[in-house]
Design a protein around this motif. Sequence first.
Motif, mmCIF file in Angstrom:
data_model
loop_
_atom_site.group_PDB
_atom_site.id
_atom_site.type_symbol
_atom_site.label_atom_id
_atom_site.label_comp_id
_atom_site.label_asym_id
_atom_site.label_seq_id
_atom_site.Cartn_x
_atom_site.Cartn_y
_atom_site.Cartn_z
ATOM 1 N N ALA A 1 0.958 -1.377 -0.153
ATOM 2 C CA ALA A 1 -0.097 -0.262 0.403
ATOM 3 C C ALA A 1 0.625 1.655 -0.607
ATOM 4 N N GLY A 2 2.149 1.298 -0.368
ATOM 5 C CA GLY A 2 3.465 2.483 -0.312
ATOM 6 C C GLY A 2 3.098 2.921 1.133
ATOM 7 N N LEU A 3 2.734 2.216 2.649
ATOM 8 C CA LEU A 3 3.159 3.101 3.645
ATOM 9 C C LEU A 3 4.124 3.078 4.382
ATOM 10 N N LYS A 4 4.296 4.086 4.825
ATOM 11 C CA LYS A 4 5.467 4.573 5.751
ATOM 12 C C LYS A 4 5.650 3.091 7.492
ATOM 13 N N TYR A 5 6.063 2.956 8.574
ATOM 14 C CA TYR A 5 5.894 2.495 9.708
ATOM 15 C C TYR A 5 7.006 2.168 10.457
ATOM 16 N N GLN A 6 6.502 2.088 11.522
ATOM 17 C CA GLN A 6 7.944 1.761 12.637
ATOM 18 C C GLN A 6 7.368 -0.229 13.141
ATOM 19 N N LEU A 7 8.307 -0.897 13.213
ATOM 20 C CA LEU A 7 8.283 -2.334 14.108
ATOM 21 C C LEU A 7 8.646 -1.995 15.892
ATOM 22 N N TYR A 8 7.956 -3.213 16.720
ATOM 23 C CA TYR A 8 8.880 -2.736 17.617
ATOM 24 C C TYR A 8 8.103 -4.529 18.611
ATOM 25 N N GLU A 9 9.140 -5.293 19.433
ATOM 26 C CA GLU A 9 8.483 -6.046 19.411
ATOM 27 C C GLU A 9 8.863 -5.998 20.850
ATOM 28 N N LEU A 10 7.604 -6.719 21.404
ATOM 29 C CA LEU A 10 7.138 -7.003 23.157
ATOM 30 C C LEU A 10 7.204 -8.250 23.675
ATOM 31 N N PRO A 11 8.342 -8.682 24.469
ATOM 32 C CA PRO A 11 8.334 -9.898 24.713
ATOM 33 C C PRO A 11 7.114 -10.198 25.561
ATOM 34 N N SER A 12 6.379 -11.358 25.636
ATOM 35 C CA SER A 12 5.380 -11.177 26.317
ATOM 36 C C SER A 12 5.197 -12.843 26.745
ATOM 37 N N HIS A 13 4.697 -13.476 27.820
ATOM 38 C CA HIS A 13 4.177 -14.837 28.294
ATOM 39 C C HIS A 13 3.043 -15.661 28.294
ATOM 40 N N LEU A 14 2.854 -16.321 28.416
ATOM 41 C CA LEU A 14 1.264 -16.889 29.178
ATOM 42 C C LEU A 14 1.619 -18.328 29.790
ATOM 43 N N ASP A 15 0.878 -18.012 31.162
ATOM 44 C CA ASP A 15 1.257 -19.211 31.651
ATOM 45 C C ASP A 15 -0.605 -20.571 31.670
ATOM 46 N N ILE A 16 0.306 -21.962 30.627
ATOM 47 C CA ILE A 16 -0.625 -22.491 30.328
ATOM 48 C C ILE A 16 -1.079 -23.706 31.190
ATOM 49 N N THR A 17 0.577 -24.393 32.070
ATOM 50 C CA THR A 17 0.314 -25.010 32.625
ATOM 51 C C THR A 17 -1.366 -25.753 32.706
ATOM 52 N N SER A 18 -2.136 -25.062 33.438
ATOM 53 C CA SER A 18 -3.561 -25.306 33.644
ATOM 54 C C SER A 18 -4.546 -26.276 32.615
ATOM 55 N N CYS A 19 -3.851 -25.997 31.220
ATOM 56 C CA CYS A 19 -4.576 -26.705 30.566
ATOM 57 C C CYS A 19 -3.971 -28.221 29.545
ATOM 58 N N PHE A 20 -3.486 -28.479 30.620
ATOM 59 C CA PHE A 20 -2.457 -29.815 30.444
ATOM 60 C C PHE A 20 -3.133 -30.402 32.790
ATOM 61 N N THR A 21 -4.076 -29.804 32.876
ATOM 62 C CA THR A 21 -4.575 -30.408 33.565
ATOM 63 C C THR A 21 -6.217 -30.857 33.467
ATOM 64 N N GLU A 22 -7.230 -32.481 32.922
ATOM 65 C CA GLU A 22 -8.038 -33.164 32.476
ATOM 66 C C GLU A 22 -8.882 -31.748 32.880
#
Length: 292
Positions: A211-232
């Motif tokens: 689209a011919g647009l100018k932009y800047q990119l940033y990376e944001l580290p983040s995590h999600l605790d999914i331990t409970s997904c493995f408890t039936e």
Amino acid sequence: MASPMRNLLTDLDRYVQSFRVFLERSTEHQSMQGFVERHLPDVIASIGNGKPTINVLSVGGGAGEMDLQILSKIRARYPGATINNDVIEPSADQISKYKERVAQASNLENIKFAWHKETADEYESRMNAEKKTKKWDFIHMIQMLYYVKDIPATVRYFHSLLESQGKLLIILVSGKSGWETLWKKYGSSFPLEDLCCYVSSGDLPRMLDSAGLKYQLYELPSHLDITSCFTEGDKDGELLLDFLTETLDFAKTAPPELKRQVMEELRKPGCSEIRDGKVFFNNSQGVIVVEP
């Protein structure tokens, strides 16, 4: 035989429940807050120069947690200006939470709020029907481009509403996150039903370049605790699985083989890391700031 799997958005209450568990278990908002503290002041440095009124449009504002932080930075940068903050949000429940948050907050004088219970597509249709083109100094679309029918067209439309010094802020899951691994591999097995699609910050540059647009990119580290997904049978774990797969009751409706493969994938290094017996999903975000 038709699959019993249904898209999570077919049940908005369940979607909001699963989203809340996701926010409780992830560092998503903390990582976005870090961006707002460190980078947003530079991003908004010229959006309101010399203006008595600054117009802000929040597309998919949810319950307003991030919106109010963004507004406080704009207010700090332009202390004398009036801020008009319009919110587009399809969930009545989220709008009501947003209004409660505003009612309880201090330091919101000079900010005027207007809420519109509609999707981004509905907003665009309404503006076109009313033949209106309101211009905005700052537009943000946080974690919402998954829910539009035509992503490039939506980005182009909202970009076209920017004032000459305005900025468009987009936040999506990162192209380097566990979402990318999971969805590139299994996305075609999840029931999207035209209600959502997978897109990451890795996909946006191609669209913006074309689209011919100018932009800047940033990376944001983040995590999600999914331990409970493995408890039936763990309720929060099941809600998180719904959120990760965009599938209503994934644990109960997914074919056993698909469920087995997804659960296995979620433990692998491409998706998560295991620390102290807990499973942390890579929930990194990508921020794209598009120039006018």
